[in-house]
Design a protein around this motif. Structure first.
Motif, PDB file in Angstrom:
ATOM      1  N   THR A 146       0.829  -1.211   0.000  1.00 21.47           N
ATOM      2  CA  THR A 146       0.000   0.000   0.000  1.00 21.47           C
ATOM      3  C   THR A 146       0.865   1.263   0.000  1.00 21.47           C
ATOM      4  OG1 THR A 146      -0.245  -0.375   2.388  1.00 21.47           O
ATOM      5  CG2 THR A 146      -2.080  -1.005   0.976  1.00 21.47           C
ATOM      6  N   SER A 147       2.015   1.220   0.668  1.00 25.01           N
ATOM      7  CA  SER A 147       2.933   2.366   0.610  1.00 25.01           C
ATOM      8  C   SER A 147       3.449   2.570  -0.810  1.00 25.01           C
ATOM      9  CB  SER A 147       4.118   2.151   1.557  1.00 25.01           C
ATOM     10  OG  SER A 147       3.711   2.122   2.906  1.00 25.01           O
ATOM     11  N   ALA A 148       3.767   1.472  -1.479  1.00 20.93           N
ATOM     12  CA  ALA A 148       4.271   1.558  -2.849  1.00 20.93           C
ATOM     13  C   ALA A 148       3.202   2.070  -3.802  1.00 20.93           C
ATOM     14  CB  ALA A 148       4.787   0.197  -3.305  1.00 20.93           C
ATOM     15  N   VAL A 149       1.961   1.611  -3.619  1.00 24.46           N
ATOM     16  CA  VAL A 149       0.864   2.135  -4.438  1.00 24.46           C
ATOM     17  C   VAL A 149       0.722   3.636  -4.230  1.00 24.46           C
ATOM     18  CG1 VAL A 149      -1.642   2.122  -4.756  1.00 24.46           C
ATOM     19  CG2 VAL A 149      -0.406  -0.037  -4.561  1.00 24.46           C
ATOM     20  N   ALA A 150       0.799   4.065  -2.965  1.00 27.63           N
ATOM     21  CA  ALA A 150       0.698   5.498  -2.680  1.00 27.63           C
ATOM     22  C   ALA A 150       1.817   6.273  -3.362  1.00 27.63           C
ATOM     23  CB  ALA A 150       0.738   5.725  -1.165  1.00 27.63           C
ATOM     24  N   ALA A 151       3.045   5.748  -3.314  1.00 24.92           N
ATOM     25  CA  ALA A 151       4.168   6.419  -3.967  1.00 24.92           C
ATOM     26  C   ALA A 151       3.937   6.524  -5.471  1.00 24.92           C
ATOM     27  CB  ALA A 151       5.462   5.665  -3.676  1.00 24.92           C
ATOM     28  N   ALA A 152       3.435   5.449  -6.071  1.00 19.94           N
ATOM     29  CA  ALA A 152       3.176   5.466  -7.512  1.00 19.94           C
ATOM     30  C   ALA A 152       2.082   6.476  -7.863  1.00 19.94           C
ATOM     31  CB  ALA A 152       2.782   4.066  -7.982  1.00 19.94           C
ATOM     32  N   VAL A 153       1.032   6.542  -7.068  1.00 19.65           N
ATOM     33  CA  VAL A 153      -0.053   7.496  -7.324  1.00 19.65           C
ATOM     34  C   VAL A 153       0.459   8.931  -7.196  1.00 19.65           C
ATOM     35  CG1 VAL A 153      -2.244   8.381  -6.442  1.00 19.65           C
ATOM     36  CG2 VAL A 153      -1.895   5.920  -6.659  1.00 19.65           C
ATOM     37  N   ILE A 154       1.244   9.193  -6.168  1.00 20.41           N
ATOM     38  CA  ILE A 154       1.805  10.533  -5.992  1.00 20.41           C
ATOM     39  C   ILE A 154       2.701  10.884  -7.173  1.00 20.41           C
ATOM     40  CG2 ILE A 154       3.349  11.931  -4.565  1.00 20.41           C
ATOM     41  CD1 ILE A 154       2.311  10.255  -2.151  1.00 20.41           C
ATOM     42  N   GLY A 155       3.536   9.941  -7.604  1.00 21.05           N
ATOM     43  CA  GLY A 155       4.377  10.184  -8.763  1.00 21.05           C
ATOM     44  C   GLY A 155       3.567  10.485 -10.013  1.00 21.05           C
ATOM     45  N   ALA A 156       2.497   9.708 -10.225  1.00 17.80           N
ATOM     46  CA  ALA A 156       1.647   9.928 -11.400  1.00 17.80           C
ATOM     47  C   ALA A 156       0.983  11.302 -11.351  1.00 17.80           C
ATOM     48  CB  ALA A 156       0.594   8.824 -11.487  1.00 17.80           C
ATOM     49  N   CYS A 157       0.494  11.696 -10.180  1.00 11.83           N
ATOM     50  CA  CYS A 157      -0.171  12.992 -10.054  1.00 11.83           C
ATOM     51  C   CYS A 157       0.809  14.146 -10.238  1.00 11.83           C
ATOM     52  CB  CYS A 157      -0.866  13.094  -8.693  1.00 11.83           C
ATOM     53  SG  CYS A 157      -2.331  12.041  -8.536  1.00 11.83           S
ATOM     54  N   LEU A 158       2.029  13.988  -9.769  1.00  9.85           N
ATOM     55  CA  LEU A 158       3.038  15.026  -9.974  1.00  9.85           C
ATOM     56  C   LEU A 158       3.413  15.139 -11.455  1.00  9.85           C
ATOM     57  CD1 LEU A 158       5.343  14.403  -6.878  1.00  9.85           C
ATOM     58  CD2 LEU A 158       3.861  16.381  -7.278  1.00  9.85           C
ATOM     59  N   LEU A 159       3.444  14.005 -12.141  1.00  4.18           N
ATOM     60  CA  LEU A 159       3.704  14.055 -13.588  1.00  4.18           C
ATOM     61  C   LEU A 159       2.549  14.734 -14.321  1.00  4.18           C
ATOM     62  CD1 LEU A 159       5.258  10.529 -14.229  1.00  4.18           C
ATOM     63  CD2 LEU A 159       6.415  12.736 -14.386  1.00  4.18           C
ATOM     64  N   LEU A 160       1.322  14.469 -13.895  1.00  4.79           N
ATOM     65  CA  LEU A 160       0.170  15.145 -14.500  1.00  4.79           C
ATOM     66  C   LEU A 160       0.208  16.643 -14.231  1.00  4.79           C
ATOM     67  CD1 LEU A 160      -2.720  12.612 -13.759  1.00  4.79           C
ATOM     68  CD2 LEU A 160      -1.729  13.176 -15.990  1.00  4.79           C
ATOM     69  N   GLU A 161       0.712  17.002 -13.064  1.00  6.09           N
ATOM     70  CA  GLU A 161       0.872  18.441 -12.770  1.00  6.09           C
ATOM     71  C   GLU A 161       1.826  19.091 -13.762  1.00  6.09           C
ATOM     72  OE1 GLU A 161       2.580  21.376  -9.218  1.00  6.09           O
ATOM     73  OE2 GLU A 161       2.429  19.217  -8.895  1.00  6.09           O
ATOM     74  N   ARG A 162       2.927  18.417 -14.052  1.00  3.46           N
ATOM     75  CA  ARG A 162       3.889  18.967 -15.008  1.00  3.46           C
ATOM     76  C   ARG A 162       3.275  19.032 -16.416  1.00  3.46           C
ATOM     77  NH1 ARG A 162       8.922  19.319 -12.784  1.00  3.46           N
ATOM     78  NH2 ARG A 162       9.856  19.597 -14.838  1.00  3.46           N
ATOM     79  N   LEU A 163       2.496  18.003 -16.764  1.00  6.62           N
ATOM     80  CA  LEU A 163       1.821  18.019 -18.064  1.00  6.62           C
ATOM     81  C   LEU A 163       0.831  19.177 -18.141  1.00  6.62           C
ATOM     82  CD1 LEU A 163       1.054  16.738 -20.794  1.00  6.62           C
ATOM     83  CD2 LEU A 163      -0.557  15.265 -19.540  1.00  6.62           C
ATOM     84  N   ALA A 164       0.091  19.395 -17.054  1.00  6.27           N
ATOM     85  CA  ALA A 164      -0.881  20.485 -17.032  1.00  6.27           C
ATOM     86  C   ALA A 164      -0.200  21.836 -17.210  1.00  6.27           C
ATOM     87  CB  ALA A 164      -1.667  20.454 -15.720  1.00  6.27           C
ATOM     88  N   GLU A 165       0.960  22.005 -16.592  1.00  6.85           N
ATOM     89  CA  GLU A 165       1.694  23.256 -16.760  1.00  6.85           C
ATOM     90  C   GLU A 165       2.194  23.401 -18.195  1.00  6.85           C
ATOM     91  OE1 GLU A 165       4.768  23.131 -13.854  1.00  6.85           O
ATOM     92  OE2 GLU A 165       3.435  23.640 -12.178  1.00  6.85           O
ATOM     93  N   TRP A 166       2.600  22.283 -18.782  1.00  4.37           N
ATOM     94  CA  TRP A 166       3.134  22.338 -20.142  1.00  4.37           C
ATOM     95  C   TRP A 166       2.059  22.731 -21.148  1.00  4.37           C
ATOM     96  CZ3 TRP A 166       2.764  18.744 -24.481  1.00  4.37           C
ATOM     97  CH2 TRP A 166       3.667  19.045 -25.517  1.00  4.37           C
TER      98      TRP A 166
END
Length: 411
Positions: free
Chosen positions: A304-324
């Motif tokens: 569950t910790s690893a899933v959380a890390a992956a979700v956070i990573g995905a959301c941060l990447l989407l943030e960068r995409l949104a800025e782009w």
């Protein structure tokens, strides 16, 4: 393409950002809120004899609440120095602020605990976790990773050894309900339930905040960090879950546990897929080999910790995409994610109004969930656009400011 000067885009993007906030983290928090709502309102098992898990149970059970807890650690890291943890008087002030904020959360949780509702309310445990993590706020990422790894490995073993001792008295040291104000009169039962015998045992769940602190101490603004979180989180999540399932199904774990339960026909296989919280995990060390949701085992905490890390990573990447692309793609998630305490509280209060009552005519469980989700998203978007804090977030922020700098900080 040439009509935008290099200075134009940063000014336009920056004007939309709330200083100090990462949209991807808020979005992940919003996703956790919607996932927890789903487990509250939608069935995690089919209504048949063998309790076949639903996709809601298989997807969100255990993972949504763990994501919520990991993000608590991330938030604490971001508010206490990010990748350069505070030290000295600043750290002491930050700890006071976190402690006072936790009291606000605990008060809300104890009040909600007085409601009749079929929801395991996390807020009091959440507040206690804030207090327990205070000694770790000044640590850097390497030491936090070491502590998190050790906690994931050791705390489930301690819980396995201590739980039978706490459940042996008559009555056992377990509340059997959400913590409420009246339970302060029986501190032994309350503390035992919060730390070991309850639905969200703080002893094991502290691992989530340590993982979150470690994630928050990374340089999250660097492009490579979200990618590493997504990739490594996904790999660890798959490996840990595969290992747990293999231990149960191929190495004889489930067969051994069925003998311990001594209940022919009990659908242990389904329970291991969705929620192990209701079973007394004692009598066999095989309990520690599963990766079942809400089992609090090393593999469960790791998965569950690893899933959380992956979700956070995905959301941060989407943030960068949104800025782009210069579009606020995360607004439907980051809006409610910035005011989860208020929305979670209102959600639980509304759900309590339907406890042991039929749904209104024409309503279904799916419809009820989508109504809750839509209202949460809508309210979150409005508050985000107006740059308002949620009401309870405002109270918590005020308490934190008082702890950090005294009442003058509110002036």
């Amino acid at each position: 393409m040439t009509s935008r000067t290099p200075a134009t885009r940063p000014r336009k993007t920056a004007s939309r950002h709330q200083p100090g906030r990462l949209r991807g983290v808020d979005a992940a928090r919003g996703l956790a809120l919607l996932g927890m709502m789903a487990t509250h309102l939608l069935p995690t098992f089919e209504s048949n004899a063998d309790l076949t898990p639903t996709w809601i149970g298989l997807t969100f059970s255990g993972r949504a609440a763990a994501l919520f807890a990991v993000l608590a650690g991330v938030g604490l890291a971001l508010s206490t120095g990010k990748d350069k943890p505070l030290q000295g008087p600043e750290l002491s002030a930050a700890r006071r602020g976190v402690a006072l904020r936790s009291l606000v959360i605990a008060a809300v949780g104890l009040t909600l605990g007085g409601l009749e509702v079929n929801v395991a309310i996390i807020l009091v445990h959440y507040a206690v976790l804030f207090l327990c993590v205070l000694p770790f706020l000044g640590l850097g990422v390497k030491r936090l990773c070491a502590w998190a790894a050790g906690w994931i490995l050791v705390s489930p073993v301690l819980a396995y050894l201590l739980r039978p001792w706490l459940l042996a008295p008559e009555p056992p040291l377990r509340l059997g309900h959400n913590p409420r104000w009246e339970d302060l009169g029986t501190p032994s039962g309350l503390l035992a339930d919060l730390f070991l015998t309850g639905y969200y045992p703080v002893l094991q769940w502290l691992a989530y905040l340590l993982v979150g602190l470690a994630i928050g101490r990374l340089a999250l603004a660097k492009a490579v960090v979200p990618v590493l979180l997504l990739v490594s989180g996904t790999v660890v999540a798959v490996v840990s879950k595969t290992l747990g399932v293999t231990a149960m199904e191929d190495w004889g774990g489930r067969e051994a546990l069925e003998k311990v339960l001594n209940s022919p026909g009990y659908p242990l296989g389904s329970i291991l897929q969705v929620n192990l919280a209701g079973l007394p995990q004692e009598g066999s060390w095989w309990w520690l080999a599963s990766a079942a949701p809400h089992s609090g085992t090393p593999l469960d905490l790791l998965h569950t910790s690893a899933v959380a890390a992956a979700v956070i990573g995905a959301c941060l990447l989407l943030e960068r995409l949104a800025e782009w692309v210069d579009l606020d793609l995360l607004l439907p998630l980051r809006g409610p994610g910035a005011m989860t305490l208020t929305l979670y509280t209102v959600h639980v209060w509304v759900v309590s109004g339907f406890y042991l009552k039929p749904l209104p005519a024409g309503w279904t469980e799916d419809g009820m969930y989508f109504a809750h989700a839509a209202i949460a998203i809508g309210v979150g978007i409005v508050f985000a656009r107006l740059r308002w804090r949620g009401p309870l977030e405002w109270v918590g922020h005020g308490a934190s400011l008082v702890g950090r700098g005294g009442f003058k900080a509110l002036a």
